[in-house]
Design a protein around this motif. Sequence first.
Motif: not given
Length: 176
Positions: A132-148
């Motif tokens: 659940x923690x990994x899913x939460x981190x992936x969901x929150x951070x993927x758009x930020x990674x993509x933006x940079x």
Amino acid sequence: MSPASGTRPVAVLVGPMGSGKSTVGALLATSYGVTARDTDTDVEALEGRSISDIFVESGEDHFRALERSAVATALAEHDGVLSLGGGAVLDEATRELLAGHRVVFLSVGLSEAVKRVGLGAGRPLLFGNMRAQVKKLLDERAPIYASVATVTVETDETAPEDVAARVRAALEADDE
């Protein structure tokens, strides 16, 4: 872009834990004939303790300040391949520092990330229900990674050597 880029990294790797930033970074650096550097390692060396210990003993805010400083220093000094910690891009100042750099988002899916990080030993943000923690981190951070990122490379079910080759090919295609 050739590896002889002055004091700018050849490439900066970002992505979640389990995406292979450190492993792929080392392989990519070898292929370019440059050194690899990891900001998590820089923070641990500076503090003389593990990231987990920093989180537990001094808190996440303290760690993030150390991380921000380590990223700024490495971006200014390092001319090889630079791997950032998974949460480094959460900091707005860090995202601003990445502008103009060749940033590669190593993308990984939930199942693959969970498989790669195992039980999360030494990963302070994975205490509790790891999946659940990994899913939460992936969901929150993927758009930020993509933006940079200037390029994105999928890593699921791919050997690190093949990911490094894909990264190099994507960077070369981006240069054209």
